[in-house]
Design a protein around this motif. Sequence first.
Motif, PDB file in Angstrom:
ATOM      1  N   LYS A 151       0.887  -1.273  -0.085  1.00  0.00           N
ATOM      2  CA  LYS A 151       0.120  -0.174   0.083  1.00  0.00           C
ATOM      3  C   LYS A 151       0.907   1.329  -0.058  1.00  0.00           C
ATOM      4  O   LYS A 151       1.723   1.313   0.779  1.00  0.00           O
ATOM      5  CB  LYS A 151      -0.978  -0.086   1.222  1.00  0.00           C
ATOM      6  CG  LYS A 151      -1.800  -1.183   1.165  1.00  0.00           C
ATOM      7  CD  LYS A 151      -2.922  -1.007   0.346  1.00  0.00           C
ATOM      8  CE  LYS A 151      -4.165  -2.073   0.337  1.00  0.00           C
ATOM      9  NZ  LYS A 151      -5.055  -1.927   1.388  1.00  0.00           N
ATOM     10  N   HIS A 163       2.485   5.082   0.338  1.00  0.00           N
ATOM     11  CA  HIS A 163       2.384   6.130   1.066  1.00  0.00           C
ATOM     12  C   HIS A 163       3.064   7.188   0.154  1.00  0.00           C
ATOM     13  O   HIS A 163       4.402   7.547   0.384  1.00  0.00           O
ATOM     14  CB  HIS A 163       3.366   5.822   2.326  1.00  0.00           C
ATOM     15  CG  HIS A 163       2.799   4.934   3.284  1.00  0.00           C
ATOM     16  ND1 HIS A 163       3.071   3.395   2.833  1.00  0.00           N
ATOM     17  CD2 HIS A 163       1.967   4.790   4.373  1.00  0.00           C
ATOM     18  CE1 HIS A 163       2.395   2.721   3.863  1.00  0.00           C
ATOM     19  NE2 HIS A 163       1.947   3.704   4.719  1.00  0.00           N
ATOM     20  N   ASP A 189       5.416   9.997   1.988  1.00  0.00           N
ATOM     21  CA  ASP A 189       5.912   9.041   2.993  1.00  0.00           C
ATOM     22  C   ASP A 189       7.174   9.487   4.057  1.00  0.00           C
ATOM     23  O   ASP A 189       8.061   9.860   3.622  1.00  0.00           O
ATOM     24  CB  ASP A 189       6.593   7.934   1.838  1.00  0.00           C
ATOM     25  CG  ASP A 189       7.188   6.819   2.579  1.00  0.00           C
ATOM     26  OD1 ASP A 189       7.103   6.458   3.918  1.00  0.00           O
ATOM     27  OD2 ASP A 189       7.146   5.569   1.770  1.00  0.00           O
ATOM     28  N   LYS A 239      -0.353  10.357  10.512  1.00  0.00           N
ATOM     29  CA  LYS A 239      -1.022   9.983   9.034  1.00  0.00           C
ATOM     30  C   LYS A 239      -1.876  11.319   9.046  1.00  0.00           C
ATOM     31  O   LYS A 239      -2.370  12.096   9.957  1.00  0.00           O
ATOM     32  CB  LYS A 239      -1.924   8.855   9.530  1.00  0.00           C
ATOM     33  CG  LYS A 239      -3.097   8.814   8.368  1.00  0.00           C
ATOM     34  CD  LYS A 239      -3.730   7.191   8.379  1.00  0.00           C
ATOM     35  CE  LYS A 239      -4.871   7.283   7.643  1.00  0.00           C
ATOM     36  NZ  LYS A 239      -4.829   7.434   6.186  1.00  0.00           N
ATOM     37  N   CYS A 265      -5.753   6.146   2.327  1.00  0.00           N
ATOM     38  CA  CYS A 265      -4.595   6.919   2.012  1.00  0.00           C
ATOM     39  C   CYS A 265      -3.400   6.734   2.986  1.00  0.00           C
ATOM     40  O   CYS A 265      -3.843   6.744   3.998  1.00  0.00           O
ATOM     41  CB  CYS A 265      -4.911   8.387   1.686  1.00  0.00           C
ATOM     42  SG  CYS A 265      -3.392   9.380   1.437  1.00  0.00           S
ATOM     43  N   GLY A 266      -2.383   6.366   2.542  1.00  0.00           N
ATOM     44  CA  GLY A 266      -1.221   6.139   3.752  1.00  0.00           C
ATOM     45  C   GLY A 266      -0.321   7.408   3.895  1.00  0.00           C
ATOM     46  O   GLY A 266       0.731   7.330   4.591  1.00  0.00           O
TER      47      GLY A 266
END
Length: 363
Positions: free
Chosen positions: A211, A213, A216, A237, A245-246
Amino acid sequence: MIISASRRTDIPALYGDWFINRIKEGFAMYRNPMRPTQVFAVSLLPEDVDAIVFWTKNPRKFIDKLRYFEEYVYYFQFTVTPYGQDIEPNIPSKDEVIQTFQELSSMIGKKRVIWRYDPIIVTNRMSFGYHKEKFEELCERLSPYTQKCIVSYVDFYSKAEGELNKINAKNLSAEELYNLFAAIGSIGKKYNLSIETCAEDVPVEQLGLKKAHCIDGEFIKELRKDKGFDDNIEYMKDNNQRKACGCVQSIDLGIYNTCKHFCTYCYANFSRSSVIKNIQKYDINSPLLCSFLDLEKDEIRTKKVKSSKKLEKEAVRDINEDNFKSGQLSFCSFDEGCSREENSEGWIEKRIIEYIKEIIQRA
Protein backbone atom coordinates in the motif's frame (compact mmCIF):
# COMPACT_ATOMS: atom_id res chain seq x y z
CA MET A 1 6.90 20.27 8.14
CA ILE A 2 6.42 18.66 4.73
CA ILE A 3 5.45 20.78 1.73
CA SER A 4 3.30 19.26 -1.00
CA ALA A 5 3.63 20.99 -4.38
CA SER A 6 1.00 19.95 -5.25
CA ARG A 7 -1.92 17.54 -5.39
CA ARG A 8 -4.17 20.39 -6.56
CA THR A 9 -2.23 21.58 -9.60
CA ASP A 10 1.01 20.91 -11.46
CA ILE A 11 3.35 23.48 -9.91
CA PRO A 12 6.58 22.22 -11.54
CA ALA A 13 5.02 22.26 -15.02
CA LEU A 14 2.92 25.41 -14.79
CA TYR A 15 3.98 27.58 -11.87
CA GLY A 16 7.66 26.87 -11.33
CA ASP A 17 8.71 30.53 -11.44
CA TRP A 18 6.18 31.35 -8.73
CA PHE A 19 7.48 28.57 -6.52
CA ILE A 20 11.09 29.66 -6.95
CA ASN A 21 10.11 33.17 -5.87
CA ARG A 22 8.54 31.66 -2.77
CA ILE A 23 11.76 29.80 -2.04
CA LYS A 24 13.80 32.96 -2.51
CA GLU A 25 11.54 35.01 -0.25
CA GLY A 26 11.31 32.29 2.37
CA PHE A 27 7.55 31.87 2.72
CA ALA A 28 4.32 31.19 0.88
CA MET A 29 0.61 31.57 1.53
CA TYR A 30 -2.32 29.35 0.61
CA ARG A 31 -6.09 29.38 1.03
CA ASN A 32 -8.05 26.82 2.97
CA PRO A 33 -10.01 25.09 0.17
CA MET A 34 -12.91 24.45 2.56
CA ARG A 35 -12.96 28.07 3.76
CA PRO A 36 -11.37 30.27 1.07
CA THR A 37 -11.29 33.45 3.17
CA GLN A 38 -8.92 31.73 5.61
CA VAL A 39 -5.34 32.23 4.43
CA PHE A 40 -2.33 30.47 5.95
CA ALA A 41 1.28 31.59 5.76
CA VAL A 42 4.07 29.04 6.05
CA SER A 43 7.85 29.36 6.23
CA LEU A 44 9.85 27.84 3.39
CA LEU A 45 13.26 28.33 4.97
CA PRO A 46 15.31 25.13 4.63
CA GLU A 47 15.49 24.65 8.40
CA ASP A 48 11.69 24.77 8.65
CA VAL A 49 10.97 22.37 5.77
CA ASP A 50 11.52 18.66 6.40
CA ALA A 51 10.91 17.81 2.75
CA ILE A 52 9.20 18.96 -0.43
CA VAL A 53 7.13 16.50 -2.47
CA PHE A 54 6.65 17.58 -6.08
CA TRP A 55 3.74 16.16 -8.09
CA THR A 56 3.98 16.59 -11.85
CA LYS A 57 3.29 15.28 -15.32
CA ASN A 58 5.87 17.43 -17.09
CA PRO A 59 8.72 19.07 -15.12
CA ARG A 60 10.73 19.92 -18.26
CA LYS A 61 10.86 23.67 -17.49
CA PHE A 62 11.53 23.02 -13.79
CA ILE A 63 14.68 20.92 -14.11
CA ASP A 64 16.99 23.90 -14.52
CA LYS A 65 15.57 25.37 -11.29
CA LEU A 66 16.68 22.49 -9.08
CA ARG A 67 19.80 24.45 -8.10
CA TYR A 68 17.56 26.40 -5.72
CA PHE A 69 16.88 23.25 -3.70
CA GLU A 70 20.40 22.21 -2.74
CA GLU A 71 19.62 22.82 0.95
CA TYR A 72 16.35 20.90 0.82
CA VAL A 73 15.23 17.30 0.95
CA TYR A 74 12.84 16.61 -1.93
CA TYR A 75 11.53 14.00 -4.31
CA PHE A 76 9.17 13.79 -7.27
CA GLN A 77 5.91 11.96 -7.88
CA PHE A 78 6.09 11.85 -11.69
CA THR A 79 3.01 10.66 -13.61
CA VAL A 80 3.57 8.84 -16.89
CA THR A 81 0.49 7.19 -18.37
CA PRO A 82 -0.21 5.53 -21.74
CA TYR A 83 -2.89 8.04 -22.73
CA GLY A 84 -2.94 10.33 -25.74
CA GLN A 85 -4.11 13.89 -26.11
CA ASP A 86 -7.72 12.80 -26.25
CA ILE A 87 -7.45 12.20 -22.50
CA GLU A 88 -4.42 14.35 -21.58
CA PRO A 89 -4.74 17.19 -24.13
CA ASN A 90 -1.90 19.41 -22.93
CA ILE A 91 0.74 16.83 -22.05
CA PRO A 92 3.66 16.53 -24.51
CA SER A 93 4.32 13.35 -26.46
CA LYS A 94 5.21 10.28 -24.41
CA ASP A 95 8.69 10.23 -25.92
CA GLU A 96 9.30 13.76 -24.64
CA VAL A 97 7.86 13.01 -21.20
CA ILE A 98 9.95 9.84 -20.88
CA GLN A 99 13.07 11.75 -21.91
CA THR A 100 12.36 14.30 -19.18
CA PHE A 101 11.84 11.51 -16.65
CA GLN A 102 15.16 9.95 -17.59
CA GLU A 103 16.99 13.28 -17.45
CA LEU A 104 15.54 14.16 -14.05
CA SER A 105 16.48 10.74 -12.66
CA SER A 106 20.03 11.07 -13.99
CA MET A 107 20.32 14.43 -12.20
CA ILE A 108 18.93 13.59 -8.76
CA GLY A 109 19.00 9.78 -8.63
CA LYS A 110 16.32 7.21 -9.42
CA LYS A 111 15.45 6.83 -5.74
CA ARG A 112 13.93 10.31 -5.75
CA VAL A 113 11.87 9.98 -8.93
CA ILE A 114 8.79 7.86 -8.26
CA TRP A 115 6.79 6.80 -11.28
CA ARG A 116 2.99 7.03 -11.12
CA TYR A 117 0.99 4.92 -13.54
CA ASP A 118 -2.06 6.69 -12.32
CA PRO A 119 -4.95 6.71 -12.85
CA ILE A 120 -5.67 3.49 -14.70
CA ILE A 121 -8.78 3.86 -16.86
CA VAL A 122 -10.45 0.84 -18.44
CA THR A 123 -12.78 1.32 -21.40
CA ASN A 124 -13.79 -0.85 -24.34
CA ARG A 125 -10.84 0.59 -26.23
CA MET A 126 -8.40 0.50 -23.29
CA SER A 127 -8.93 -3.02 -21.95
CA PHE A 128 -6.92 -5.01 -19.39
CA GLY A 129 -4.82 -6.27 -22.27
CA TYR A 130 -4.13 -2.72 -23.42
CA HIS A 131 -2.86 -1.73 -19.99
CA LYS A 132 -0.68 -4.83 -19.64
CA GLU A 133 0.93 -4.11 -22.99
CA LYS A 134 1.42 -0.36 -22.36
CA PHE A 135 2.60 -0.83 -18.78
CA GLU A 136 5.28 -3.27 -19.90
CA GLU A 137 6.41 -0.91 -22.65
CA LEU A 138 6.80 1.88 -20.09
CA CYS A 139 8.54 -0.45 -17.64
CA GLU A 140 11.16 -1.22 -20.28
CA ARG A 141 11.94 2.48 -20.68
CA LEU A 142 11.51 3.76 -17.13
CA SER A 143 12.67 0.93 -14.84
CA PRO A 144 16.37 1.85 -15.19
CA TYR A 145 15.47 5.31 -13.89
CA THR A 146 13.24 4.57 -10.90
CA GLN A 147 12.79 2.05 -8.12
CA LYS A 148 9.07 2.34 -7.52
CA CYS A 149 5.81 2.60 -9.42
CA ILE A 150 2.59 3.71 -7.74
CA VAL A 151 -0.67 2.67 -9.40
CA SER A 152 -4.33 3.32 -8.75
CA TYR A 153 -7.63 2.96 -10.52
CA VAL A 154 -9.50 6.09 -11.54
CA ASP A 155 -11.92 7.50 -8.96
CA PHE A 156 -15.37 8.51 -10.15
CA TYR A 157 -15.50 11.78 -8.25
CA SER A 158 -18.53 13.92 -9.03
CA LYS A 159 -16.23 16.55 -10.57
CA ALA A 160 -14.81 14.05 -13.06
CA GLU A 161 -17.68 11.60 -13.51
CA GLY A 162 -19.27 13.41 -16.46
CA GLU A 163 -16.06 13.40 -18.50
CA LEU A 164 -15.31 9.80 -17.60
CA ASN A 165 -18.79 8.74 -18.70
CA LYS A 166 -18.16 10.38 -22.09
CA ILE A 167 -15.31 7.94 -22.75
CA ASN A 168 -17.31 5.02 -21.24
CA ALA A 169 -14.85 4.45 -18.40
CA LYS A 170 -15.72 1.34 -16.42
CA ASN A 171 -16.21 1.33 -12.66
CA LEU A 172 -14.53 -1.99 -11.82
CA SER A 173 -15.58 -4.41 -9.11
CA ALA A 174 -13.23 -5.34 -6.27
CA GLU A 175 -12.48 -8.67 -7.98
CA GLU A 176 -11.68 -6.95 -11.28
CA LEU A 177 -9.39 -4.49 -9.49
CA TYR A 178 -7.62 -7.38 -7.76
CA ASN A 179 -7.00 -9.10 -11.09
CA LEU A 180 -5.81 -5.86 -12.67
CA PHE A 181 -3.30 -5.15 -9.91
CA ALA A 182 -2.15 -8.77 -10.00
CA ALA A 183 -1.29 -8.40 -13.69
CA ILE A 184 0.42 -5.04 -13.17
CA GLY A 185 2.35 -6.37 -10.17
CA SER A 186 3.56 -9.40 -12.09
CA ILE A 187 4.94 -7.23 -14.88
CA GLY A 188 6.55 -4.79 -12.44
CA LYS A 189 8.41 -7.60 -10.68
CA LYS A 190 10.00 -8.61 -13.97
CA TYR A 191 11.64 -5.19 -14.03
CA ASN A 192 12.60 -5.15 -10.33
CA LEU A 193 10.11 -2.40 -9.58
CA SER A 194 8.36 -2.06 -6.25
CA ILE A 195 4.66 -1.79 -7.16
CA GLU A 196 2.42 0.05 -4.69
CA THR A 197 -1.27 0.90 -4.84
CA CYS A 198 -2.54 4.37 -3.91
CA ALA A 199 -5.64 4.65 -1.71
CA GLU A 200 -7.10 1.29 -2.77
CA ASP A 201 -9.05 -1.02 -0.44
CA VAL A 202 -8.07 -4.11 -2.42
CA PRO A 203 -5.95 -6.60 -0.37
CA VAL A 204 -2.91 -6.29 -2.61
CA GLU A 205 -0.59 -7.59 0.12
CA GLN A 206 -1.77 -11.06 -0.93
CA LEU A 207 -0.18 -10.32 -4.31
CA GLY A 208 3.12 -9.30 -2.79
CA LEU A 209 2.38 -5.63 -3.45
CA LYS A 210 2.42 -2.75 -0.97
CA LYS A 211 0.00 0.00 0.00
CA ALA A 212 1.49 3.31 -1.07
CA HIS A 213 2.47 6.22 1.15
CA CYS A 214 2.89 8.88 -1.52
CA ILE A 215 3.91 11.47 1.06
CA ASP A 216 5.99 8.95 2.90
CA GLY A 217 7.27 9.74 6.39
CA GLU A 218 9.68 6.81 6.51
CA PHE A 219 11.08 7.60 3.08
CA ILE A 220 11.53 11.25 4.05
CA LYS A 221 13.44 10.21 7.16
CA GLU A 222 15.64 8.04 4.96
CA LEU A 223 16.31 10.93 2.58
CA ARG A 224 17.06 13.26 5.48
CA LYS A 225 19.55 10.76 6.85
CA ASP A 226 21.15 10.48 3.41
CA LYS A 227 21.58 14.27 3.44
CA GLY A 228 23.24 14.19 6.85
CA PHE A 229 20.38 15.22 9.11
CA ASP A 230 20.48 13.51 12.48
CA ASP A 231 16.88 13.90 13.58
CA ASN A 232 14.14 11.51 14.62
CA ILE A 233 10.95 13.21 13.52
CA GLU A 234 7.72 11.23 13.81
CA TYR A 235 5.18 12.01 11.12
CA MET A 236 1.47 11.51 11.71
CA LYS A 237 -1.06 10.11 9.24
CA ASP A 238 -2.94 12.79 7.33
CA ASN A 239 -6.52 12.36 8.45
CA ASN A 240 -7.70 14.96 5.92
CA GLN A 241 -7.10 12.44 3.14
CA ARG A 242 -9.19 9.41 2.26
CA LYS A 243 -9.28 6.57 4.79
CA ALA A 244 -7.27 4.26 2.50
CA CYS A 245 -4.61 6.93 1.90
CA GLY A 246 -1.28 6.22 3.57
CA CYS A 247 0.14 9.74 3.37
CA VAL A 248 1.49 11.60 6.38
CA GLN A 249 0.58 15.20 7.20
CA SER A 250 1.74 17.86 4.78
CA ILE A 251 0.95 21.40 3.72
CA ASP A 252 -0.26 21.77 0.15
CA LEU A 253 0.50 25.12 -1.50
CA GLY A 254 -1.64 24.51 -4.58
CA ILE A 255 -5.10 25.74 -5.48
CA TYR A 256 -7.91 23.91 -7.23
CA ASN A 257 -9.07 25.01 -10.69
CA THR A 258 -5.65 26.13 -11.88
CA CYS A 259 -4.28 23.14 -13.82
CA LYS A 260 -4.02 23.82 -17.56
CA HIS A 261 -3.43 20.19 -18.49
CA PHE A 262 -7.26 19.66 -18.60
CA CYS A 263 -7.02 15.88 -18.25
CA THR A 264 -10.30 14.01 -18.65
CA TYR A 265 -9.97 12.28 -15.26
CA CYS A 266 -8.98 15.38 -13.26
CA TYR A 267 -10.61 15.82 -9.84
CA ALA A 268 -8.85 19.14 -9.10
CA ASN A 269 -10.57 21.18 -11.83
CA PHE A 270 -14.28 21.81 -11.43
CA SER A 271 -14.74 23.62 -14.75
CA ARG A 272 -12.67 25.00 -17.60
CA SER A 273 -14.15 28.49 -17.08
CA SER A 274 -13.04 28.47 -13.43
CA VAL A 275 -9.51 27.53 -14.49
CA ILE A 276 -9.37 30.33 -17.06
CA LYS A 277 -10.68 32.83 -14.51
CA ASN A 278 -8.15 31.78 -11.88
CA ILE A 279 -5.07 31.74 -14.08
CA GLN A 280 -5.78 35.34 -15.03
CA LYS A 281 -4.85 36.15 -11.41
CA TYR A 282 -1.46 34.49 -11.67
CA ASP A 283 1.35 36.74 -10.44
CA ILE A 284 4.79 35.27 -9.81
CA ASN A 285 5.34 37.89 -7.08
CA SER A 286 2.21 37.12 -5.07
CA PRO A 287 2.68 34.88 -1.99
CA LEU A 288 -0.60 33.22 -3.01
CA LEU A 289 -0.85 31.12 -6.15
CA CYS A 290 -3.36 32.62 -8.60
CA SER A 291 -4.80 34.79 -5.85
CA PHE A 292 -4.29 38.00 -3.88
CA LEU A 293 -5.01 38.97 -0.30
CA ASP A 294 -8.26 40.77 0.42
CA LEU A 295 -7.53 42.75 3.59
CA GLU A 296 -11.23 43.30 4.25
CA LYS A 297 -12.37 39.68 3.98
CA ASP A 298 -9.38 37.42 4.54
CA GLU A 299 -8.38 35.98 7.90
CA ILE A 300 -4.62 35.45 7.95
CA ARG A 301 -2.98 32.78 10.06
CA THR A 302 0.58 31.57 10.39
CA LYS A 303 0.81 27.80 10.06
CA LYS A 304 2.72 25.23 12.06
CA VAL A 305 2.40 21.49 11.58
CA LYS A 306 -0.33 20.96 14.18
CA SER A 307 -1.54 24.48 14.90
CA SER A 308 -1.97 27.98 13.52
CA LYS A 309 -2.00 31.48 14.93
CA LYS A 310 -4.20 34.35 13.80
CA LEU A 311 -2.39 37.48 12.73
CA GLU A 312 -4.04 40.66 13.90
CA LYS A 313 -3.96 43.11 11.02
CA GLU A 314 -3.81 46.00 13.48
CA ALA A 315 -0.20 44.95 14.10
CA VAL A 316 0.67 46.69 10.84
CA ARG A 317 0.54 49.99 12.71
CA ASP A 318 3.56 48.93 14.73
CA ILE A 319 5.80 48.74 11.66
CA ASN A 320 8.08 51.72 11.15
CA GLU A 321 7.69 53.44 7.79
CA ASP A 322 11.48 53.44 7.39
CA ASN A 323 11.32 49.67 6.94
CA PHE A 324 9.64 50.07 3.57
CA LYS A 325 10.55 51.36 0.15
CA SER A 326 7.78 52.73 -1.96
CA GLY A 327 6.71 50.32 -4.67
CA GLN A 328 8.95 47.49 -3.50
CA LEU A 329 8.41 44.49 -1.31
CA SER A 330 10.86 44.46 1.57
CA PHE A 331 11.31 40.70 1.76
CA CYS A 332 14.76 39.46 2.69
CA SER A 333 15.59 36.79 0.12
CA PHE A 334 18.25 34.13 0.31
CA ASP A 335 20.09 35.91 -2.50
CA GLU A 336 20.34 38.95 -0.22
CA GLY A 337 21.83 36.95 2.64
CA CYS A 338 18.87 36.60 4.97
CA SER A 339 20.09 35.84 8.49
CA ARG A 340 19.14 32.45 9.88
CA GLU A 341 18.76 34.16 13.25
CA GLU A 342 15.60 35.76 11.89
CA ASN A 343 13.92 32.38 11.94
CA SER A 344 12.51 33.00 15.39
CA GLU A 345 8.95 32.54 16.62
CA GLY A 346 7.92 35.86 15.09
CA TRP A 347 9.80 35.62 11.79
CA ILE A 348 6.88 34.64 9.59
CA GLU A 349 4.55 37.13 11.28
CA LYS A 350 6.96 39.94 10.42
CA ARG A 351 7.09 38.83 6.80
CA ILE A 352 3.32 38.87 6.47
CA ILE A 353 2.99 42.24 8.21
CA GLU A 354 5.50 43.63 5.71
CA TYR A 355 3.42 42.27 2.84
CA ILE A 356 0.20 43.72 4.25
CA LYS A 357 1.91 47.07 4.67
CA GLU A 358 2.97 47.00 1.03
CA ILE A 359 -0.62 46.31 -0.05
CA ILE A 360 -1.81 49.30 1.98
CA GLN A 361 0.90 51.52 0.50
CA ARG A 362 -0.02 50.54 -3.04
CA ALA A 363 -3.70 51.24 -2.34
